[in-house]
Design an enzyme around this catalytic site. Structure first.
Site, PDB file in Angstrom:
ATOM      1  N   CYS A  82       0.845  -1.186   0.000  1.00 15.98           N
ATOM      2  CA  CYS A  82       0.000   0.000   0.000  1.00 15.98           C
ATOM      3  C   CYS A  82       0.887   1.245   0.000  1.00 15.98           C
ATOM      4  O   CYS A  82       1.997   1.232   0.518  1.00 15.98           O
ATOM      5  CB  CYS A  82      -0.941   0.107   1.193  1.00 15.98           C
ATOM      6  SG  CYS A  82      -1.987  -1.322   1.423  1.00 15.98           S
ATOM      7  N   ARG A  90       3.370   0.130  -5.172  1.00 12.87           N
ATOM      8  CA  ARG A  90       3.238  -0.513  -3.866  1.00 12.87           C
ATOM      9  C   ARG A  90       1.923  -1.288  -3.720  1.00 12.87           C
ATOM     10  O   ARG A  90       1.716  -1.988  -2.739  1.00 12.87           O
ATOM     11  CB  ARG A  90       3.303   0.543  -2.755  1.00 12.87           C
ATOM     12  CG  ARG A  90       4.575   1.361  -2.774  1.00 12.87           C
ATOM     13  CD  ARG A  90       4.565   2.377  -1.666  1.00 12.87           C
ATOM     14  NE  ARG A  90       4.526   1.720  -0.379  1.00 12.87           N
ATOM     15  CZ  ARG A  90       5.573   1.281   0.280  1.00 12.87           C
ATOM     16  NH1 ARG A  90       6.766   1.440  -0.222  1.00 12.87           N
ATOM     17  NH2 ARG A  90       5.445   0.691   1.445  1.00 12.87           N
ATOM     18  N   TRP A 124      -3.037  -2.558  -1.563  1.00 11.41           N
ATOM     19  CA  TRP A 124      -2.766  -3.962  -1.880  1.00 11.41           C
ATOM     20  C   TRP A 124      -3.427  -4.731  -0.750  1.00 11.41           C
ATOM     21  O   TRP A 124      -2.961  -4.708   0.383  1.00 11.41           O
ATOM     22  CB  TRP A 124      -1.266  -4.206  -1.920  1.00 11.41           C
ATOM     23  CG  TRP A 124      -0.871  -5.568  -2.390  1.00 11.41           C
ATOM     24  CD1 TRP A 124      -0.709  -5.968  -3.682  1.00 11.41           C
ATOM     25  CD2 TRP A 124      -0.564  -6.713  -1.585  1.00 11.41           C
ATOM     26  NE1 TRP A 124      -0.332  -7.287  -3.725  1.00 11.41           N
ATOM     27  CE2 TRP A 124      -0.241  -7.774  -2.446  1.00 11.41           C
ATOM     28  CE3 TRP A 124      -0.550  -6.953  -0.212  1.00 11.41           C
ATOM     29  CZ2 TRP A 124       0.104  -9.035  -2.000  1.00 11.41           C
ATOM     30  CZ3 TRP A 124      -0.201  -8.219   0.242  1.00 11.41           C
ATOM     31  CH2 TRP A 124       0.125  -9.243  -0.655  1.00 11.41           C
ATOM     32  N   ASN A 184      -0.862   1.621   5.900  1.00  7.33           N
ATOM     33  CA  ASN A 184      -0.100   0.629   5.147  1.00  7.33           C
ATOM     34  C   ASN A 184       0.458  -0.350   6.175  1.00  7.33           C
ATOM     35  O   ASN A 184       1.217   0.054   7.049  1.00  7.33           O
ATOM     36  CB  ASN A 184       1.029   1.362   4.394  1.00  7.33           C
ATOM     37  CG  ASN A 184       2.111   0.435   3.904  1.00  7.33           C
ATOM     38  OD1 ASN A 184       1.853  -0.727   3.628  1.00  7.33           O
ATOM     39  ND2 ASN A 184       3.323   0.932   3.803  1.00  7.33           N
ATOM     40  N   GLY A 185       0.049  -1.615   6.086  1.00  9.29           N
ATOM     41  CA  GLY A 185       0.542  -2.595   7.051  1.00  9.29           C
ATOM     42  C   GLY A 185      -0.573  -3.515   7.504  1.00  9.29           C
ATOM     43  O   GLY A 185      -1.610  -3.610   6.858  1.00  9.29           O
ATOM     44  N   GLU A 202      15.228 -16.833 -12.713  1.00  7.19           N
ATOM     45  CA  GLU A 202      14.828 -15.443 -12.865  1.00  7.19           C
ATOM     46  C   GLU A 202      14.068 -15.230 -14.188  1.00  7.19           C
ATOM     47  O   GLU A 202      13.074 -14.491 -14.235  1.00  7.19           O
ATOM     48  CB  GLU A 202      16.076 -14.538 -12.777  1.00  7.19           C
ATOM     49  CG  GLU A 202      15.864 -13.061 -13.029  1.00  7.19           C
ATOM     50  CD  GLU A 202      14.925 -12.372 -12.033  1.00  7.19           C
ATOM     51  OE1 GLU A 202      14.524 -12.987 -11.031  1.00  7.19           O
ATOM     52  OE2 GLU A 202      14.563 -11.217 -12.305  1.00  7.19           O
ATOM     53  N   LYS A 252      10.307 -13.764 -14.377  1.00  9.60           N
ATOM     54  CA  LYS A 252       9.943 -12.569 -15.155  1.00  9.60           C
ATOM     55  C   LYS A 252       8.755 -12.862 -16.056  1.00  9.60           C
ATOM     56  O   LYS A 252       7.839 -12.067 -16.164  1.00  9.60           O
ATOM     57  CB  LYS A 252      11.104 -12.080 -16.032  1.00  9.60           C
ATOM     58  CG  LYS A 252      12.252 -11.405 -15.363  1.00  9.60           C
ATOM     59  CD  LYS A 252      11.966 -10.017 -14.834  1.00  9.60           C
ATOM     60  CE  LYS A 252      11.421 -10.055 -13.439  1.00  9.60           C
ATOM     61  NZ  LYS A 252      12.303 -10.137 -12.334  1.00  9.60           N
ATOM     62  N   GLU A 312       5.415 -13.462 -13.952  1.00  3.57           N
ATOM     63  CA  GLU A 312       4.828 -12.353 -13.199  1.00  3.57           C
ATOM     64  C   GLU A 312       4.218 -11.269 -14.080  1.00  3.57           C
ATOM     65  O   GLU A 312       3.285 -10.604 -13.656  1.00  3.57           O
ATOM     66  CB  GLU A 312       5.807 -11.758 -12.181  1.00  3.57           C
ATOM     67  CG  GLU A 312       6.980 -11.014 -12.745  1.00  3.57           C
ATOM     68  CD  GLU A 312       7.962 -10.560 -11.674  1.00  3.57           C
ATOM     69  OE1 GLU A 312       7.557 -10.338 -10.531  1.00  3.57           O
ATOM     70  OE2 GLU A 312       9.154 -10.436 -11.991  1.00  3.57           O
ATOM     71  N   HIS A 320      15.229 -35.671 -14.427  1.00  5.68           N
ATOM     72  CA  HIS A 320      14.642 -36.231 -13.207  1.00  5.68           C
ATOM     73  C   HIS A 320      13.155 -35.900 -13.073  1.00  5.68           C
ATOM     74  O   HIS A 320      12.598 -35.964 -11.973  1.00  5.68           O
ATOM     75  CB  HIS A 320      15.418 -35.733 -11.982  1.00  5.68           C
ATOM     76  CG  HIS A 320      16.852 -36.173 -11.997  1.00  5.68           C
ATOM     77  ND1 HIS A 320      17.224 -37.482 -11.796  1.00  5.68           N
ATOM     78  CD2 HIS A 320      18.002 -35.481 -12.250  1.00  5.68           C
ATOM     79  CE1 HIS A 320      18.554 -37.579 -11.895  1.00  5.68           C
ATOM     80  NE2 HIS A 320      19.041 -36.375 -12.175  1.00  5.68           N
ATOM     81  N   LYS A 324       5.352  -3.773  -5.515  1.00  6.82           N
ATOM     82  CA  LYS A 324       6.808  -3.641  -5.593  1.00  6.82           C
ATOM     83  C   LYS A 324       7.472  -3.915  -4.256  1.00  6.82           C
ATOM     84  O   LYS A 324       8.543  -4.484  -4.192  1.00  6.82           O
ATOM     85  CB  LYS A 324       7.127  -2.223  -6.069  1.00  6.82           C
ATOM     86  CG  LYS A 324       8.591  -1.969  -6.326  1.00  6.82           C
ATOM     87  CD  LYS A 324       9.017  -2.547  -7.639  1.00  6.82           C
ATOM     88  CE  LYS A 324      10.492  -2.437  -7.888  1.00  6.82           C
ATOM     89  NZ  LYS A 324      10.945  -3.516  -8.776  1.00  6.82           N
TER      90      LYS A 324
HETATM   91  C1  F6R Z   1      10.265  -9.909  -8.982  1.00  7.65           C
HETATM   92  C2  F6R Z   1      10.296  -9.044  -7.827  1.00  7.65           C
HETATM   93  C3  F6R Z   1      10.147  -9.643  -6.470  1.00  7.65           C
HETATM   94  C4  F6R Z   1      11.148  -8.995  -5.504  1.00  7.65           C
HETATM   95  C5  F6R Z   1      10.916  -9.489  -4.078  1.00  7.65           C
HETATM   96  C6  F6R Z   1      11.949  -8.943  -3.116  1.00  7.65           C
HETATM   97  O1  F6R Z   1      10.431  -9.200 -10.151  1.00  7.65           O
HETATM   98  O2  F6R Z   1      10.429  -7.862  -7.947  1.00  7.65           O
HETATM   99  O3  F6R Z   1      10.305 -11.016  -6.496  1.00  7.65           O
HETATM  100  O4  F6R Z   1      12.436  -9.292  -5.930  1.00  7.65           O
HETATM  101  O5  F6R Z   1       9.640  -9.112  -3.659  1.00  7.65           O
HETATM  102  O6  F6R Z   1      11.915  -7.554  -3.089  1.00  7.65           O
HETATM  103  P1  F6R Z   1      13.126  -6.726  -2.517  1.00  7.65           P
HETATM  104  O7  F6R Z   1      14.294  -6.945  -3.394  1.00  7.65           O
HETATM  105  O8  F6R Z   1      12.646  -5.301  -2.549  1.00  7.65           O
HETATM  106  O9  F6R Z   1      13.373  -7.216  -1.116  1.00  7.65           O
END
Ligand code: F6R
Length: 618
Positions: free
Chosen positions: A2, A27, A76, A102-103, A491, A495, A498, A514, A613
């Protein structure tokens, strides 16, 4: 999660709050809302959906935009589904108090039952409405000011919060407080105006002076007066530290790109350079990092390094494992912060913990750091956001200096984290003597080539787009890599899933036999990293195995490759580099590919569904 924004001053609050919310949508963006006070009446506008949906509501009813004081929220969802009623801000029972939060308030249910027994009723399913009514109840019973009531209420709650509270009966004042969720207060000239936000981006064009509240602090903000900051625990007044902001407006705008993600992918040559700038003198074989230099003996005498992180940062941590073990010969364990914190891990004062986080606010990583510290470990932070909670909570650390990353899918954060881990591994290798001076020099000189090589990778965009158009309708994808490039496979899959919502899995290439090999048929695209330096022949055999089961192969190979070119359906070449740095190059086509597929599928690239994010909840 949030985002919250607020303004109090002489300007029109509406554009400041609403534009601020747009910058905070990374956020959370499942619902949004704003409170405006026009001097007489509180106008609450809220809706399920994005800030642009909120704007439609206020557009049709301009009185909702009037006033010099406003608070806003982009959500969120945690407690209560995303709908209009659960959106913030929330009124108290009397409708005199308004809150954004937020929380999570973990003991909200107990408090709610108590308030219901005292005659309160609730409109929403949120924990936030419980908090604002608790504040109202305390204010009424104690006959105290709003600041005191908020402080007393917060001593009764368990959980995490960043809140902003407004009281219609005292309209020149805002109360803000934090525990576990960030809050920044922008200070206007002569204290004539104040800005509140989850990070400084909403007010960067108005002031460069900001106070970052620390955990457990509450601020009383009154127009024309100096901010008073108090400890929530004992109400003690403390000296607030005003910081000069380094961020600029163009850093947080799209700069001509269609999406932040694309902009951030293209920023990587600069971001990587900024990560090592001033820290590495490649010609002299020197690596200088104060956080490491000042604590060198801790690293050199460590029994092992434990890397804790989540998501993409965890993938960077896995690359770190290969780097530290291969170059510096230090044993490494890489842990999901969310698992580490709850499984009673064995940590000793001889362990060094490295916490990696782009945002520096990830709740699980933060909790894991606190646990490691409580067991006596030395904790080093690798963060991007300057002044973030993790940066403050760790004993020492280094910033990646990638600049603001707004797109929810992490790109430049990943490559800059790997760059920083490479520097640390090389520094330790040099100090330990596990690598010769000349080997370290060669590595450093090679690392210095990476930004221009990434630049050259970006020019293959059209080719990647073409591949994206072939596979955009796939239902499942596999990503394979070995050694340093196994984390890149993970990764790459993350990508894709998501932002395009296509199911994708990453595996070490040799693990395919396996189990995952059963999935291969003519409908399965398999993205394989087969660079010259990483167990090439073995990966080529894996590619053959896929081919003989009619799978489609998209291979990332080293320039000049001949063998894989003959077998694969598509190949993407990377320039030659030392094996430990290949992830910095192999990851680029996967970022571009996910981006183009998501655009072709008309998905919201920068704000994928259900994500945020900064994950400040467990
Ligand atoms: C994927 C992504 C998330 C963050 C994860 C950790 O693209 O952005 O998987 O990497 O939420 O976030 P941070 O790095 O901010 O602790």
């Amino acid at each position: 999660m949030c985002g919250i924004t607020a303004y109090i001053g002489d300007r029109d609050a509406y554009p400041i709050v609403v534009n601020g919310l747009k910058r905070l949508e990374y956020r959370g963006y499942d619902s949004s809302g704003i409170m405006m006070y026009d001097g007489e009446t509180i106008h609450l506008s809220k809706t399920k959906g994005k800030v642009s949906d909120l704007e439609e509501i206020t557009e049709n009813d301009p009185k909702r935009k009037v006033g010099n004081i406003g608070i806003g929220h982009t959500r969120w969802a945690t407690h209560g589904v995303p709908n209009d009623v659960n959106s913030h801000p929330h009124f108290s029972e009397s409708e005199n108090l308004v809150i954004v939060h937020n929380g999570i308030i973990e003991n909200y249910d107990t408090i709610k039952k108590e308030l219901i027994s005292r005659g309160y009723s609730f409109r929403s399913d949120t924990d936030t409405e419980v908090l604002i009514n608790l504040i109202e109840e305390i204010k009424k019973n104690e006959g105290c000011k709003l600041g005191k009531a908020v402080q007393l209420a917060l001593t009764n709650v368990i959980g995490a919060y960043a809140i902003a509270v407004f009281d219609k009966t005292k309209p020149n004042e805002l109360i803000v407080a934090r525990l576990g969720s960030p809050i920044a207060i922008g200070v206007g000239k002569d204290n004539e105006e104040f800005f509140v936000a989850s990070d400084a981006s909403p007010f960067i064009e108005y002031t460069k002076e900001a106070i970052y509240l620390e955990d457990g602090e509450l601020a009383i903000i009154k127009k024309g007066r100096k901010i008073k900051v108090r400890k929530i625990e004992d109400d003690k007044l403390i000296d607030a530290n005003i910081q000069e902001l380094q961020m600029s407006l163009d850093q947080i705008e799209k700069g001509g790109y269609d999406h932040f993600m694309l902009k951030e992918i293209h920023e990587q040559p600069k971001a990587i350079t900024d990560t090592y700038r001033g820290r590495m003198l490649a010609d002299q074989g020197v690596i200088r990092m104060s956080g490491i230099d000042d604590n060198l003996s801790k690293f050199l005498n460590a029994n092992r390094i434990i890397i804790i992180a989540c998501g993409t940062s965890w993938h960077a941590g896995l690359v770190g494992e290969y780097l530290f073990e291969d170059l510096a010969r230090i044993p490494v364990e890489v842990e999901y912060a969310s698992e580490f914190r709850y499984r009673n891990p064995i940590i000793t004062p001889n362990d060094v913990v490295i916490a990696i986080s782009q945002s520096g606010e990830t709740a699980d990583t933060l909790a894991a750091i606190k646990l490691a510290k409580s067991k006596g470990a030395f904790v080093f932070g690798i963060c991007n956001v300057v002044g973030s909670s993790i940066a403050r909570e760790t004993h020492a650390g280094a910033y990646t200096h990638a600049g603001p990353e707004i797109g929810v899918a992490s790109t430049k954060a990943f490559t800059t984290q790997i760059t920083l881990l490479s520097l640390i591994a090389l520094k330790l290798a040099k100090e330990k003597g596990s690598l010769s001076k000349s080997a370290v020099n060669t590595y450093l000189q090679t690392l210095q080539q990476i930004p221009s090589q990434v630049e050259s990778m970006l020019s293959i965009d059209d080719k990647v787009k073409e591949i994206a158009s072939v596979y955009k309708d796939a239902k499942n994808c596999l990503y394979l890599g070995r050694g340093f490039n196994f984390p890149v496979a993970l990764e790459g899959a993350l990508k894709l899933k998501e932002i395009s919502y296509i199911h994708a899995e990453g595996y070490p290439a040799a693990e395919m036999k396996h189990g995952p090999i059963a999935l291969i048929d003519e409908n399965m695209p398999v993205f394989v990293i087969a660079t010259k330096t990483g167990h090439y022949e073995k990966v080529v055999s894996n590619i053959q195995e896929i081919k003989s089961r009619s799978g489609k192969i998209i291979a990332v190979v080293t320039e000049g490759d001949v063998t894989v070119k003959e077998i694969a359906d598509h190949v993407i070449e990377i320039p030659e580099t030392e094996e430990p740095f290949t992830p910095l190059l192999t990851t680029i086509p996967f970022q571009l590919l996910s981006y183009h597929i998501a655009v072709m599928l008309d998905k919201n690239v920068d704000q994928p569904r259900n994500l945020a994010k900064s994950v400040t909840v467990e």
